[in-house]
Design an enzyme around this catalytic site. Structure first.
Site, PDB file in Angstrom:
ATOM      1  N   ARG A 148     -12.949 -23.969  37.375  1.00  0.00           N
ATOM      2  CA  ARG A 148     -12.389 -24.668  36.220  1.00  0.00           C
ATOM      3  C   ARG A 148     -11.689 -23.645  35.347  1.00  0.00           C
ATOM      4  O   ARG A 148     -12.097 -22.486  35.277  1.00  0.00           O
ATOM      5  CB  ARG A 148     -13.509 -25.313  35.403  1.00  0.00           C
ATOM      6  CG  ARG A 148     -14.066 -26.566  35.976  1.00  0.00           C
ATOM      7  CD  ARG A 148     -14.961 -27.284  34.981  1.00  0.00           C
ATOM      8  NE  ARG A 148     -16.163 -26.533  34.671  1.00  0.00           N
ATOM      9  CZ  ARG A 148     -16.374 -25.862  33.553  1.00  0.00           C
ATOM     10  NH1 ARG A 148     -15.456 -25.839  32.597  1.00  0.00           N
ATOM     11  NH2 ARG A 148     -17.498 -25.213  33.350  1.00  0.00           N
ATOM     12  N   TYR A 208      -8.478 -27.279  42.678  1.00  0.00           N
ATOM     13  CA  TYR A 208      -9.920 -27.020  42.627  1.00  0.00           C
ATOM     14  C   TYR A 208     -10.683 -28.173  41.943  1.00  0.00           C
ATOM     15  O   TYR A 208     -10.217 -28.731  40.952  1.00  0.00           O
ATOM     16  CB  TYR A 208     -10.188 -25.698  41.893  1.00  0.00           C
ATOM     17  CG  TYR A 208     -11.655 -25.524  41.628  1.00  0.00           C
ATOM     18  CD1 TYR A 208     -12.507 -25.066  42.624  1.00  0.00           C
ATOM     19  CD2 TYR A 208     -12.211 -25.912  40.414  1.00  0.00           C
ATOM     20  CE1 TYR A 208     -13.859 -24.976  42.407  1.00  0.00           C
ATOM     21  CE2 TYR A 208     -13.567 -25.818  40.181  1.00  0.00           C
ATOM     22  CZ  TYR A 208     -14.388 -25.348  41.189  1.00  0.00           C
ATOM     23  OH  TYR A 208     -15.731 -25.272  40.963  1.00  0.00           O
ATOM     24  N   GLY A 209     -11.882 -28.426  42.423  1.00  0.00           N
ATOM     25  CA  GLY A 209     -12.731 -29.546  41.989  1.00  0.00           C
ATOM     26  C   GLY A 209     -12.615 -29.988  40.546  1.00  0.00           C
ATOM     27  O   GLY A 209     -12.067 -31.045  40.265  1.00  0.00           O
ATOM     28  N   LYS A 248     -15.371 -33.929  35.219  1.00  0.00           N
ATOM     29  CA  LYS A 248     -15.435 -33.325  33.880  1.00  0.00           C
ATOM     30  C   LYS A 248     -14.409 -33.960  32.935  1.00  0.00           C
ATOM     31  O   LYS A 248     -14.688 -34.149  31.753  1.00  0.00           O
ATOM     32  CB  LYS A 248     -15.198 -31.822  33.973  1.00  0.00           C
ATOM     33  CG  LYS A 248     -16.161 -31.096  34.894  1.00  0.00           C
ATOM     34  CD  LYS A 248     -17.582 -31.162  34.406  1.00  0.00           C
ATOM     35  CE  LYS A 248     -18.476 -30.266  35.228  1.00  0.00           C
ATOM     36  NZ  LYS A 248     -19.878 -30.345  34.767  1.00  0.00           N
ATOM     37  N   HIS A 291     -23.614 -33.784  29.545  1.00  0.00           N
ATOM     38  CA  HIS A 291     -23.679 -32.845  30.667  1.00  0.00           C
ATOM     39  C   HIS A 291     -25.155 -32.661  31.021  1.00  0.00           C
ATOM     40  O   HIS A 291     -25.767 -31.640  30.690  1.00  0.00           O
ATOM     41  CB  HIS A 291     -23.040 -31.528  30.208  1.00  0.00           C
ATOM     42  CG  HIS A 291     -22.765 -30.554  31.305  1.00  0.00           C
ATOM     43  ND1 HIS A 291     -22.625 -29.203  31.066  1.00  0.00           N
ATOM     44  CD2 HIS A 291     -22.577 -30.716  32.631  1.00  0.00           C
ATOM     45  CE1 HIS A 291     -22.365 -28.590  32.208  1.00  0.00           C
ATOM     46  NE2 HIS A 291     -22.335 -29.486  33.166  1.00  0.00           N
ATOM     47  N   SER A 322     -23.490 -24.710  32.343  1.00  0.00           N
ATOM     48  CA  SER A 322     -23.129 -24.540  33.754  1.00  0.00           C
ATOM     49  C   SER A 322     -23.861 -23.319  34.318  1.00  0.00           C
ATOM     50  O   SER A 322     -24.034 -22.313  33.618  1.00  0.00           O
ATOM     51  CB  SER A 322     -21.620 -24.321  33.887  1.00  0.00           C
ATOM     52  OG  SER A 322     -20.931 -25.397  33.310  1.00  0.00           O
ATOM     53  N   CYS A 360     -26.989 -22.811  35.119  1.00  0.00           N
ATOM     54  CA  CYS A 360     -28.329 -22.489  34.603  1.00  0.00           C
ATOM     55  C   CYS A 360     -29.407 -23.269  35.350  1.00  0.00           C
ATOM     56  O   CYS A 360     -30.520 -23.431  34.866  1.00  0.00           O
ATOM     57  CB  CYS A 360     -28.420 -22.780  33.111  1.00  0.00           C
ATOM     58  SG  CYS A 360     -27.609 -21.547  32.096  1.00  0.00           S
ATOM     59  N   LYS A 411     -29.248 -26.657  36.769  1.00  0.00           N
ATOM     60  CA  LYS A 411     -29.394 -28.119  36.639  1.00  0.00           C
ATOM     61  C   LYS A 411     -29.683 -28.763  37.989  1.00  0.00           C
ATOM     62  O   LYS A 411     -30.551 -29.614  38.103  1.00  0.00           O
ATOM     63  CB  LYS A 411     -28.122 -28.741  36.057  1.00  0.00           C
ATOM     64  CG  LYS A 411     -28.105 -28.719  34.550  1.00  0.00           C
ATOM     65  CD  LYS A 411     -27.347 -29.880  33.909  1.00  0.00           C
ATOM     66  CE  LYS A 411     -25.959 -30.077  34.441  1.00  0.00           C
ATOM     67  NZ  LYS A 411     -25.105 -28.909  34.179  1.00  0.00           N
ATOM     68  N   ASP A 429     -25.640 -33.703  37.157  1.00  0.00           N
ATOM     69  CA  ASP A 429     -24.645 -33.042  36.313  1.00  0.00           C
ATOM     70  C   ASP A 429     -24.238 -33.836  35.075  1.00  0.00           C
ATOM     71  O   ASP A 429     -23.975 -33.250  34.034  1.00  0.00           O
ATOM     72  CB  ASP A 429     -23.397 -32.733  37.151  1.00  0.00           C
ATOM     73  CG  ASP A 429     -22.453 -31.764  36.470  1.00  0.00           C
ATOM     74  OD1 ASP A 429     -22.939 -30.787  35.877  1.00  0.00           O
ATOM     75  OD2 ASP A 429     -21.227 -31.986  36.520  1.00  0.00           O
ATOM     76  N   SER A 482     -18.372 -20.973  45.102  1.00  0.00           N
ATOM     77  CA  SER A 482     -18.133 -21.856  46.257  1.00  0.00           C
ATOM     78  C   SER A 482     -19.015 -23.098  46.113  1.00  0.00           C
ATOM     79  O   SER A 482     -20.068 -23.065  45.476  1.00  0.00           O
ATOM     80  CB  SER A 482     -18.413 -21.120  47.556  1.00  0.00           C
ATOM     81  OG  SER A 482     -19.703 -20.567  47.554  1.00  0.00           O
ATOM     82  N   ARG A 483     -18.593 -24.197  46.725  1.00  0.00           N
ATOM     83  CA  ARG A 483     -19.184 -25.493  46.403  1.00  0.00           C
ATOM     84  C   ARG A 483     -19.513 -26.311  47.630  1.00  0.00           C
ATOM     85  O   ARG A 483     -18.916 -26.133  48.689  1.00  0.00           O
ATOM     86  CB  ARG A 483     -18.176 -26.306  45.577  1.00  0.00           C
ATOM     87  CG  ARG A 483     -17.820 -25.694  44.237  1.00  0.00           C
ATOM     88  CD  ARG A 483     -18.910 -25.923  43.252  1.00  0.00           C
ATOM     89  NE  ARG A 483     -18.659 -25.285  41.978  1.00  0.00           N
ATOM     90  CZ  ARG A 483     -19.081 -25.777  40.811  1.00  0.00           C
ATOM     91  NH1 ARG A 483     -19.751 -26.898  40.761  1.00  0.00           N
ATOM     92  NH2 ARG A 483     -18.863 -25.136  39.701  1.00  0.00           N
ATOM     93  N   PHE A 509     -38.286 -22.360  39.017  1.00  0.00           N
ATOM     94  CA  PHE A 509     -38.141 -23.274  40.161  1.00  0.00           C
ATOM     95  C   PHE A 509     -39.265 -24.325  40.180  1.00  0.00           C
ATOM     96  O   PHE A 509     -39.493 -24.966  39.172  1.00  0.00           O
ATOM     97  CB  PHE A 509     -38.021 -22.477  41.464  1.00  0.00           C
ATOM     98  CG  PHE A 509     -36.838 -21.534  41.433  1.00  0.00           C
ATOM     99  CD1 PHE A 509     -35.537 -22.037  41.487  1.00  0.00           C
ATOM    100  CD2 PHE A 509     -37.007 -20.157  41.300  1.00  0.00           C
ATOM    101  CE1 PHE A 509     -34.436 -21.194  41.424  1.00  0.00           C
ATOM    102  CE2 PHE A 509     -35.915 -19.307  41.239  1.00  0.00           C
ATOM    103  CZ  PHE A 509     -34.625 -19.822  41.306  1.00  0.00           C
ATOM    104  N   GLU A 534     -42.297 -24.196  39.872  1.00  0.00           N
ATOM    105  CA  GLU A 534     -43.348 -24.009  38.858  1.00  0.00           C
ATOM    106  C   GLU A 534     -42.952 -24.627  37.518  1.00  0.00           C
ATOM    107  O   GLU A 534     -43.800 -24.834  36.649  1.00  0.00           O
ATOM    108  CB  GLU A 534     -43.670 -22.515  38.665  1.00  0.00           C
ATOM    109  CG  GLU A 534     -44.006 -21.749  39.935  1.00  0.00           C
ATOM    110  CD  GLU A 534     -45.217 -22.293  40.701  1.00  0.00           C
ATOM    111  OE1 GLU A 534     -45.864 -23.245  40.217  1.00  0.00           O
ATOM    112  OE2 GLU A 534     -45.494 -21.773  41.800  1.00  0.00           O
TER     113      GLU A 534
HETATM  114  C1  OXD Z   1     -19.793 -27.106  35.786  1.00  0.00           C
HETATM  115  C2  OXD Z   1     -19.859 -27.888  37.035  1.00  0.00           C
HETATM  116  O1  OXD Z   1     -18.982 -26.187  35.703  1.00  0.00           O
HETATM  117  O2  OXD Z   1     -20.732 -28.765  37.103  1.00  0.00           O
HETATM  118  O3  OXD Z   1     -20.557 -27.400  34.870  1.00  0.00           O
HETATM  119  O4  OXD Z   1     -19.034 -27.678  37.922  1.00  0.00           O
HETATM  120 MN    MN Z   2     -21.661 -29.160  35.221  1.00  0.00          MN
END
Ligand code: OXD
Ligand code: MN
Length: 627
Positions: free
Chosen positions: A100, A239-240, A248, A268, A290, A292, A294, A315, A406-407, A533, A535
């Site tokens: 992004r 790109y995505g 987004k 988000h 982003s 972290c 999710k 997301d 990469s996704r 994770f 825990e």
């Molecule tokens: C982000 C995503 O950047 O979900 O938050 O791709």
């Molecule tokens: Mn996101």
């Protein structure tokens, strides 16, 4: 042919075999009063961008298969070895189009103040004047796809519709995974439902006979949102986040504006159902910046016996007060567009299982046997790979094999722990909202807000530490309020106010309880204090026992903390000293953080809700006066 024999495609030299006229090009057989406006708009965009063909996407399996085959034939996708990864593909982006682009992302509201200090504002007339010549003829030599999509179940009470026109087949196949696409949606438009206009071009027109590239894009990139007219125009990137405009751009930036106007919230946030050993179900939404974790929390496998987590979303969540005084949530998406590196057996086995097939990978590495790999998938890297740029790679290459961003793009339905009712139109009622950042210092493992307003204060202060902090100080903070900094389509101060207002719409005894969590606190020696994770289920267990009123909490100047004895720590070894540090509150350091919050709040000027200034003042007061 063995997959090892499939040539990897050098990017710049792919010749596009001209495809026969598309089989699916006809105007849809859908009628109704709303169709005229849609076809007029499509004709207008086609007149501007001059594609060779217009293809109305019907969302069928046959169409999707044809689009995938076409991209393979054009060298834009590599088919992975069906023995290891059936129905799956690898795309390699242009090396300059991998993420992004916040600096190229604009909010073009009529008034600058409506975009606020955290967004790139640009005047609508000015940017339309810039975009028009860029889009003029930008689809020449290509097909323009018209993709009607629904965010949320088609026709659901919390759902919204959009249409994306795009000249990227990769975007079409990705939107097909990430949203509900097709004729059913078109029928709703024909019947007169509102819809959002989104326009996307990779900005790489082809002259007759000109060779295409595997990842067409343009050096000049713009992702522009018009909140007053509910439109998105994206140019130059494939790109995505810049090309799947439903995600987004629509489901967060534009939807946040619609939510402000209509009385709901576009967030988000991941969404999960937690089931305790007695079979009681609780719904939790959580906002993290982003990268972290999710997706990891969305697919949590609790380590405490008897607990289960069902995934609802990873997301985005749309939250709306219900008539019952509760806050109801849906995941408007239909798939996961997740970061691959760091996703492995030990960190997120559910994601690994989700990706067994039917997945579009972008910028991961290719194994000689035609499967994929990325850093963190396995502890040891395979001895030979083709990296994300198509070059030979070995563990000694001194660079990552997969791009760090990469996704994978995969349908939510494929997740082994997806909730059976994950796409129920009415969504689920929330019991808790979590806010989290990546904080090495100050923020304890978990803090409960004293009430909704305090919770909004906690959300507004989410931040991650950019630099390592010395003991007793705070590192440089990257503010990311509500994890929405790059995604709020209007003035963030008004957004805080909107959150406060939503609180008044909820019944005080039915509103979700708000918590701040931090899995990333470090000791003085730089070590993570908490194993994280699976825990993290121990923290969720405490949160749920708080919701049920089963355990007391300790009031502190920064909020309510657990008594250590109330945390279920059976079966893990966390040294007592680490536990003390995980919950330690250093007053001086917190007072320093309050100064930083004041500076941050000052950037919003008089628009910042007074209630947040009051929260900050009372935090300081408590820090100074509580023993
Ligand atoms: C982000 C995503 O950047 O979900 O938050 O791709
Ligand atoms: Mn996101």
């Amino acid at each position: 042919m063995a997959i090892a024999d499939i040539p990897t495609t050098p990017r710049a030299t792919v010749r596009v075999a001209r495809q026969p006229a598309p089989r699916f090009g006809a105007r849809p057989q859908v009628s109704g009063p709303g169709m005229a406006a849609l076809t007029a708009w499509v004709d207008e965009i086609a007149a501007l961008t001059r594609p060779d063909r217009v293809h109305w996407v019907d969302g069928s399996r046959a169409e999707n298969d044809a689009l995938l085959r076409e991209q393979v034939a054009e060298g834009k996708l590599l088919k992975l070895n069906p023995e290891w990864r059936p129905g799956s593909y690898l795309a390699r982006s242009h090396p300059g189009d991998v993420a992004r682009l916040e600096s190229r992302t604009y909010i073009a509201s009529e008034r600058e103040d409506d975009a606020g200090p955290t967004n790139n504002w640009i005047a609508p007339d000015e940017i339309r004047a810039t975009l028009t010549p860029l889009f003029e003829g930008s689809m020449r030599g290509r097909t323009m796809y018209v993709v009607p999509f629904s965010m949320g179940a088609v026709g659901g009470p919390l759902s919204h519709i959009g249409v994306q026109v795009t000249d990227s087949a990769y975007a079409v196949t990705s939107i097909g995974v990430m949203t509900r696409v097709g004729t059913e949606v078109l029928q709703r438009i024909a019947d007169g439902d509102d819809w959002v206009k989104t326009v996307h071009s990779v900005g790489a027109p082809l002259a007759p006979g000109q060779a295409d590239t595997a990842w067409p894009c343009n050096d000049e990139k713009y992702i522009v949102h018009f909140p007053d007219t509910l439109e998105v125009w994206s140019f130059g990137s494939g790109y995505g986040g810049n090309a799947i405009l439903a995600k987004k751009c629509f489901a967060l930036r534009i939807a946040s504006v619609i939510g402000r106007n209509e009385g709901w919230l576009a967030e988000h946030m991941l969404l999960i159902r937690v089931i305790d050993p007695a079979g009681r179900a609780y719904h939790v939404a959580a906002a993290f910046p982003s990268a972290c974790g999710k997706t990891n929390l969305a697919m949590l496998r609790p380590t405490i016996p008897g607990w289960r987590v069902e995934t609802l979303g990873d997301d985005i969540a749309w939250l709306r007060p219900g008539e019952d005084g509760r806050l109801w949530a849906i995941n408007p998406e239909a798939g996961f567009f997740g970061v691959a590196p760091g996703t492995g057996e030990s960190t997120n086995v559910t994601a690994v299982e989700t990706l067994w097939g039917n997945t579009i990978f972008t910028n991961v590495a290719l194994r000689p046997d035609g499967d994929v790999w990325w850093e963190g998938l396995t502890d040891e890297a395979p001895p030979h790979l083709t990296d994300w740029e198509g070059n030979p790679w070995t563990p000694d290459s001194g660079r990552p094999a997969a791009h760090p961003n990469s996704r994978f793009t995969v349908s939510a339905a494929q997740c082994p722990q997806i909730a059976a009712d994950w796409d129920a139109p009415e969504g689920v009622p929330l019991d808790a909202i979590l806010f989290g950042g990546r904080r090495a210092t100050n923020v304890p493992l978990v803090v409960e807000a004293t009430d909704w307003t305090h919770g909004v204060f906690l959300g507004s202060t989410i931040s991650s530490e950019k630099t390592a902090a010395a003991e007793g100080t705070v590192g440089e903070l990257r503010r990311d309020p509500f994890a929405m900094l790059p995604f709020c389509g209007y003035n963030m101060a008004d957004y805080f106010g909107h959150w406060l207002k939503i609180g008044h719409e909820l019944r005080f005894d039915r509103a979700p309880r708000i918590f701040q969590v931090n899995w990333f606190r470090k000791g003085a020696d730089g070590r993570f204090l908490w194993p994280g994770f699976g825990e993290n289920s121990r923290v969720i267990d405490w949160i749920i026992r708080r919701i049920d009123g089963e355990v007391p909490a300790v009031d502190t100047p920064i909020g309510r903390l657990p008594r250590i004895d109330d945390l279920d720590l059976d079966g893990i070894e966390v040294p007592e000293a680490d536990l003390d540090e995980l919950f330690a509150i250093d007053r001086d350091s917190w007072l320093a953080e309050a100064d930083l919050t004041e500076e941050f709040y000052a950037s919003f000027g008089a628009r910042l809700p007074a209630a947040l200034h009051a929260e900050l003042a009372s935090l300081r007061y408590r820090l100074k006066t509580t023993a």
